[in-house]
Design a protein around this motif. Structure first.
Motif, mmCIF file in Angstrom:
data_model
loop_
_atom_site.group_PDB
_atom_site.id
_atom_site.type_symbol
_atom_site.label_atom_id
_atom_site.label_comp_id
_atom_site.label_asym_id
_atom_site.label_seq_id
_atom_site.Cartn_x
_atom_site.Cartn_y
_atom_site.Cartn_z
ATOM 1 N N SER A 123 -5.069 36.522 34.380
ATOM 2 C CA SER A 123 -5.921 35.492 34.974
ATOM 3 C C SER A 123 -5.908 34.282 34.049
ATOM 4 O O SER A 123 -6.333 34.370 32.895
ATOM 5 C CB SER A 123 -7.347 36.011 35.148
ATOM 6 N N ASN A 124 -5.384 33.159 34.547
ATOM 7 C CA ASN A 124 -5.282 31.970 33.707
ATOM 8 C C ASN A 124 -5.958 30.781 34.367
ATOM 9 O O ASN A 124 -6.069 30.704 35.588
ATOM 10 C CB ASN A 124 -3.816 31.648 33.387
ATOM 11 N N ASP A 125 -6.404 29.863 33.541
ATOM 12 C CA ASP A 125 -7.167 28.712 34.010
ATOM 13 C C ASP A 125 -6.417 27.440 33.655
ATOM 14 O O ASP A 125 -5.961 27.273 32.519
ATOM 15 C CB ASP A 125 -8.552 28.700 33.367
ATOM 16 N N ALA A 126 -6.259 26.546 34.628
ATOM 17 C CA ALA A 126 -5.600 25.263 34.403
ATOM 18 C C ALA A 126 -6.610 24.251 33.887
ATOM 19 O O ALA A 126 -7.721 24.145 34.389
ATOM 20 C CB ALA A 126 -4.949 24.758 35.687
ATOM 21 N N LYS A 127 -6.218 23.490 32.885
ATOM 22 C CA LYS A 127 -7.117 22.520 32.269
ATOM 23 C C LYS A 127 -7.214 21.264 33.122
ATOM 24 O O LYS A 127 -6.201 20.638 33.429
ATOM 25 C CB LYS A 127 -6.617 22.150 30.869
ATOM 26 N N GLY A 289 0.000 19.444 34.175
ATOM 27 C CA GLY A 289 -1.076 20.364 33.834
ATOM 28 C C GLY A 289 -0.846 21.112 32.527
ATOM 29 O O GLY A 289 0.157 20.934 31.842
ATOM 30 N N ALA A 290 -1.779 21.979 32.207
ATOM 31 C CA ALA A 290 -1.712 22.814 31.010
ATOM 32 C C ALA A 290 -2.669 23.982 31.182
ATOM 33 O O ALA A 290 -3.608 23.913 31.980
ATOM 34 C CB ALA A 290 -2.065 22.019 29.758
ATOM 35 N N LEU A 291 -2.418 25.065 30.452
ATOM 36 C CA LEU A 291 -3.271 26.243 30.503
ATOM 37 C C LEU A 291 -4.328 26.199 29.402
ATOM 38 O O LEU A 291 -4.136 25.558 28.366
ATOM 39 C CB LEU A 291 -2.440 27.522 30.373
ATOM 40 N N VAL A 292 -5.433 26.893 29.645
ATOM 41 C CA VAL A 292 -6.513 26.990 28.652
ATOM 42 C C VAL A 292 -6.568 28.442 28.173
ATOM 43 O O VAL A 292 -7.130 29.304 28.859
ATOM 44 C CB VAL A 292 -7.865 26.584 29.259
ATOM 45 N N PRO A 293 -5.981 28.759 27.005
ATOM 46 C CA PRO A 293 -5.964 30.149 26.531
ATOM 47 C C PRO A 293 -7.347 30.757 26.383
ATOM 48 O O PRO A 293 -7.531 31.954 26.615
ATOM 49 C CB PRO A 293 -5.251 30.054 25.177
ATOM 50 N N GLU A 294 -8.350 29.926 25.995
ATOM 51 C CA GLU A 294 -9.693 30.461 25.776
ATOM 52 C C GLU A 294 -10.319 30.985 27.064
ATOM 53 O O GLU A 294 -11.187 31.859 27.028
ATOM 54 C CB GLU A 294 -10.600 29.382 25.179
ATOM 55 N N LYS A 295 -9.902 30.471 28.210
ATOM 56 C CA LYS A 295 -10.454 30.900 29.487
ATOM 57 C C LYS A 295 -9.530 31.869 30.219
ATOM 58 O O LYS A 295 -9.776 32.190 31.389
ATOM 59 C CB LYS A 295 -10.720 29.679 30.378
ATOM 60 N N SER A 296 -8.481 32.317 29.552
ATOM 61 C CA SER A 296 -7.505 33.209 30.186
ATOM 62 C C SER A 296 -7.592 34.603 29.563
ATOM 63 O O SER A 296 -7.970 34.755 28.401
ATOM 64 C CB SER A 296 -6.089 32.651 30.033
ATOM 65 N N TYR A 297 -7.230 35.608 30.332
ATOM 66 C CA TYR A 297 -7.236 36.989 29.863
ATOM 67 C C TYR A 297 -6.269 37.790 30.724
ATOM 68 O O TYR A 297 -5.752 37.295 31.736
ATOM 69 C CB TYR A 297 -8.649 37.585 29.940
#
Length: 406
Positions: A123-127, A289-297
């Motif tokens: 589950s990943n979140d786009a910044k 875009g870019a991913l937010v590692p802190e909000k991904s798991y």
């Protein structure tokens, strides 16, 4: 307009532009009056007042934004009519909802449990998804869905020439930023050197922003499928195959990789997930875009049999690290959760092993808090019943389609 005084002339021009808003849409013209926007800050989380956590909503001229909504509506109508949207994309579409997508996610977990096959879900979140969209990419994707060039030129030219003011409790700022000449740092230049050019982003509050994210996501998901970064589910009776990359709802994306029974080990599935995540990250960066590692798991799922009984393997028995780069190209190791731990996704707390503990606990806390507030309040019976049916029951019933409770 020579017969009017200066103030009256401006008023007539404004009225003319308002009644002739379809002309910019048809020709690509960008009226000067539209090139101004108010930035309004909203709290993302209650009680958190750090400026970097705020959500910036942009307040456009109503007739400009009405044109944007029309553009998005026409794009989505054409895409739906011709079946051009990816099956994984549920956001911004009619007759589809977040909870329906959550149900499909739970059913996928059920199939994995029935097949007893190794699988992984990330589950990943786009910044800042709407704020990082490259305009040229958005234009190409909209045109791919049948949108003509003039309305796109009108919208994007207006966005690139926007002058921004900021609204606070003290009123609107007298100073502005933006305008025709944006100054942005470019890669490869010496420290302090700058290059001028338009900024990216559709803006939160733009009526076409949800549609833009949907049409941009579709080619990204199709590329993932063409590269083999997807899971194949096969119907046992008809033999029909369904290929899905995962579950996508606006900026929330769950990548899914599951092995066919007996074909792969958990290590091979995890390696495939890493390749898929790298590809997804690259595609996202290609659109701005870019991913937010802190909000991904992520989860890594595997099974073992002992004396005719099966169980999920623990994180210690299936060790593997999944990594991802952030917007600054710094590598991060993603947080991995055990299969019995649920996280909130699409408004529902679901775990790969199928337990409902986290969601039931949340629903109970909502009910208890509401009951405590009601007992200390002074509502009539009719008002209490209205509050129950229109407020708290909406929250309690939302996730029930994805649950296995009585």
């Amino acid at each position: 307009f020579g017969h009017f005084k200066a103030g009256a002339r401006d008023l007539v021009i404004a009225e003319f532009e308002a009644t002739m808003a379809h002309i910019p849409y048809a020709t690509g013209y960008s009226p000067k009056r539209w090139q101004h926007v108010i930035d309004y800050e909203l709290l993302k989380k209650e009680g958190v007042y750090r400026p970097e956590t705020f959500r910036t909503i942009q307040l456009y001229e109503p007739d400009f934004n009405q044109n944007n909504r029309l553009l998005g509506k026409e794009a989505m109508a054409h895409a739906e009519k011709h079946g051009n949207l990816a099956v994984e994309q549920y956001g911004s579409r009619k007759n589809l909802s977040a909870i329906l997508h959550a149900v499909i996610k739970v059913l996928s977990f059920d199939l994995i449990r029935q097949y007893k096959t190794p699988a992984a879900l990330c589950s990943n979140d786009a910044k800042s998804c709407y704020d990082r969209i490259i305009h040229s990419v958005a234009s190409l994707c909209f045109q791919h869905q049948g949108v003509q060039e003039p309305p796109l030129v009108c919208m994007l030219k207006t966005l690139q020439n926007m002058e921004h003011t900021v609204r606070t409790a003290y009123g609107d700022s007298t100073r502005s930023y933006g305008g025709k000449q944006w100054t942005i740092p470019m890669e490869g230049l010496a420290w302090g050197d700058k290059e001028e050019g338009p900024m990216s982003g559709m803006g939160q509050g733009n009526g076409a922003a949800p549609a833009s994210w949907a049409v941009i996501r579709t080619p990204m998901l199709e590329i993932m499928k063409k590269r083999g970064q997807c899971t194949v589910f096969k119907a046992l009776i008809s033999g029909e195959e369904l290929k899905i990359v995962g579950f996508a709802f606006v900026d929330d994306k769950d990548l899914l990789r599951a092995s066919r029974p007996g074909e792969q080990t958990y290590e091979e599935v995890a390696q495939d997930m890493q390749k898929g995540l790298d590809l997804w990250e690259g595609l996202l960066k290609a659109t701005g875009g870019a991913l937010v590692p802190e909000k991904s798991y992520w989860y890594l799922i595997d099974f073992e049999w002992r004396n005719g009984m099966w169980k999920y393997k623990t994180t210690e028995e299936t060790q593997f690290d999944l990594t991802v780069k952030d917007k600054d190209e710094i590598q991060h190791v993603l947080s991995r959760l055990p299969v019995n731990e649920a996280r909130r996704s699409l408004g529902c707390r679901s775990a790969p092993d199928g337990n409902n503990k986290a969601q039931v606990e949340y629903m109970r806390s909502v009910a208890v808090e509401w009951g405590d507030k009601l007992r200390t309040g002074h509502l009539t019976k009719y008002e209490a019943w209205t509050a129950l049916t229109t407020r708290v029951m909406r929250t309690l019933l939302y996730a029930t389609p994805a649950l296995t409770i009585t």
